[in-house]
Enzyme design. Structure first.
Site, PDB file in Angstrom:
ATOM      1  N   ASP A  30      -9.582   8.251  -5.739  1.00 51.96           N
ATOM      2  CA  ASP A  30     -10.731   8.083  -6.554  1.00 51.96           C
ATOM      3  C   ASP A  30     -10.936   9.296  -7.527  1.00 51.96           C
ATOM      4  OD1 ASP A  30     -10.918   6.240  -4.364  1.00 51.96           O
ATOM      5  OD2 ASP A  30     -12.803   7.120  -3.576  1.00 51.96           O
ATOM      6  N   GLU A  31     -10.326  10.251  -7.540  1.00 47.08           N
ATOM      7  CA  GLU A  31     -10.283  11.510  -8.285  1.00 47.08           C
ATOM      8  C   GLU A  31      -9.719  11.137  -9.564  1.00 47.08           C
ATOM      9  OE1 GLU A  31      -9.482  13.235  -4.053  1.00 47.08           O
ATOM     10  OE2 GLU A  31      -9.070  11.475  -5.193  1.00 47.08           O
ATOM     11  N   TYR A  33       0.957  -1.284  -0.060  1.00 47.17           N
ATOM     12  CA  TYR A  33      -0.024  -0.034   0.047  1.00 47.17           C
ATOM     13  C   TYR A  33       0.875   1.221   0.070  1.00 47.17           C
ATOM     14  CZ  TYR A  33      -4.079   2.874   1.530  1.00 47.17           C
ATOM     15  OH  TYR A  33      -4.961   3.907   1.734  1.00 47.17           O
ATOM     16  N   SER A  66      -2.016   4.844  -4.129  1.00 51.38           N
ATOM     17  CA  SER A  66      -2.734   6.124  -3.740  1.00 51.38           C
ATOM     18  C   SER A  66      -1.866   7.256  -3.670  1.00 51.38           C
ATOM     19  CB  SER A  66      -3.253   5.943  -2.473  1.00 51.38           C
ATOM     20  OG  SER A  66      -4.533   4.971  -2.112  1.00 51.38           O
ATOM     21  N   GLY A 106      -5.778   4.157  -6.289  1.00 46.28           N
ATOM     22  CA  GLY A 106      -6.243   4.505  -4.964  1.00 46.28           C
ATOM     23  C   GLY A 106      -7.139   5.773  -4.894  1.00 46.28           C
ATOM     24  N   LYS A 136      -1.360  -1.357  -3.843  1.00 49.12           N
ATOM     25  CA  LYS A 136      -2.450  -0.454  -3.930  1.00 49.12           C
ATOM     26  C   LYS A 136      -1.803   1.049  -3.936  1.00 49.12           C
ATOM     27  CE  LYS A 136      -6.355   1.316  -1.126  1.00 49.12           C
ATOM     28  NZ  LYS A 136      -5.945   2.576  -1.127  1.00 49.12           N
ATOM     29  N   ILE A 161      -9.533   0.628  -5.508  1.00 47.62           N
ATOM     30  CA  ILE A 161      -9.812   0.443  -4.332  1.00 47.62           C
ATOM     31  C   ILE A 161      -9.996   1.866  -3.607  1.00 47.62           C
ATOM     32  CG2 ILE A 161      -9.212  -0.154  -1.703  1.00 47.62           C
ATOM     33  CD1 ILE A 161      -7.578  -2.435  -2.968  1.00 47.62           C
TER      34      ILE A 161
END
Length: 304
Positions: free
Chosen positions: A193-194, A138, A168, A191, A166, A208
């Site tokens: 969302d935008e 992550y 982000s 990661g 993952k 995710i």
């Protein structure tokens, strides 16, 4: 590759579910699990940032892992986030998740102290070796202060239990770099969302996200468009998603508090957020009406 197929699709990050006294709630955790199952998402990521993990003790984190597994095991993919301030606690969480039958583990790098790559590598390696489960790195430098390099990722991939990352970090180039290092045998999750659509186009295999559960229909539809090569249509949905995310982050309460209020209005009461995060204000309550309307209108436009 067959192993990785279960990790494709839309996997919401599960929110912390509290009772009215602020304690972990078995009933409310299972209610949220049922809600997401009914929406058709492919899996959940349990115990990460959206699960308020850094504000919970080990017993609380174990409880959430347990409740989610009891409700969803065999029905969708389950990834347990087991990152903790110490390696010892992370290993304890990892072993608990393995006993519950999770499909994979994941962990942020160590936080607070600035550690060299060799210490971060050992931290992840010690967790990986604690169970037989697949492991997902992550990378979230904006909160941990540590940036995963392609070189360290390549070194971690020498361990066959490591199946992906993952990612982000905000630059979509990072997704392209990690995918280039790992190839088709490694899964890269978007990661932020935008940038879901751009992340998928740049090589992310799945997503995710912390806002997925507030509008799963939109992310599921965007993902379908990406898989169909309908990038223009997917981009239009992403624009609406981003308008919603900006609104979620523009209230007095934390984004997660706002999302939980939206879910409460959908009939899924999972409580508030844990201090020091802020719950919604009286002023927020009225403005959230508008956010709910934004989500409903976007679903009406795109998900027919």
């Amino acid at each position: 590759m067959a192993l990785l197929e279960k990790f494709h699709g839309i996997l919401p990050a599960l929110y912390a579910c509290y009772d009215d006294e602020g304690n972990i709630s078995e009933t409310r955790t299972k209610d949220l699990c049922d809600y997401l199952l009914g929406k058709g998402v492919q899996g959940v990521y349990v115990g990460g940032s959206s699960g308020e993990c850094i504000y919970q003790n080990l017993d609380e984190r174990k409880a959430t892992l347990t409740y989610a597994a009891h409700q969803l095991k065999g029905k969708m993919t389950l990834i347990a986030h087991v990152g903790a301030p110490s390696t010892r606690d992370s290993i304890e969480l990892a072993k608990h998740a393995a006993e519950l039958g999770y499909d994979a583990l994941s962990a942020i790098p160590p936080i607070y102290f600035k550690l060299p790559d060799r210490a971060v590598y050992k931290y992840w390696s010690d967790i990986i070796e604690a169970t037989s489960l697949p492991f997902i790195i992550y990378n979230i430098p904006q909160t941990t202060g540590y940036t995963l390099s392609p070189a360290l990722f390549a070194k971690l991939l020498e361990n066959k239990k490591v199946i992906g990352v993952k990612n982000s970090s905000m630059p979509t180039m990072d997704i392209e770099r990690f995918k280039r290092v790992g190839g088709e045998d490694v899964i890269v999750f978007n990661g932020p969302d935008e940038q879901f659509v751009s992340g998928r186009i740049m090589g992310a295999d799945a997503g995710i996200g912390g806002t997925y559960a507030s509008m799963p229909e939109l992310f599921l539809q965007a993902n379908e468009f990406v898989m169909a090569g309908k990038f223009a249509e997917a981009t239009v949905i992403q624009s609406d998603i981003n308008d919603i995310i900006i609104a979620l982050c523009s209230q007095d309460g934390s984004m997660y508090a706002v999302i939980k209020e939206i879910l409460r209005r959908r009939g899924v009461n999972i409580g508030g957020v844990r201090a020091p995060m802020q719950n919604i204000s009286v002023e927020d309550a009225g403005r959230i009406d508008g956010i709910v309307q934004m989500i409903d209108q976007a679903i009406e436009r795109h998900c027919k």
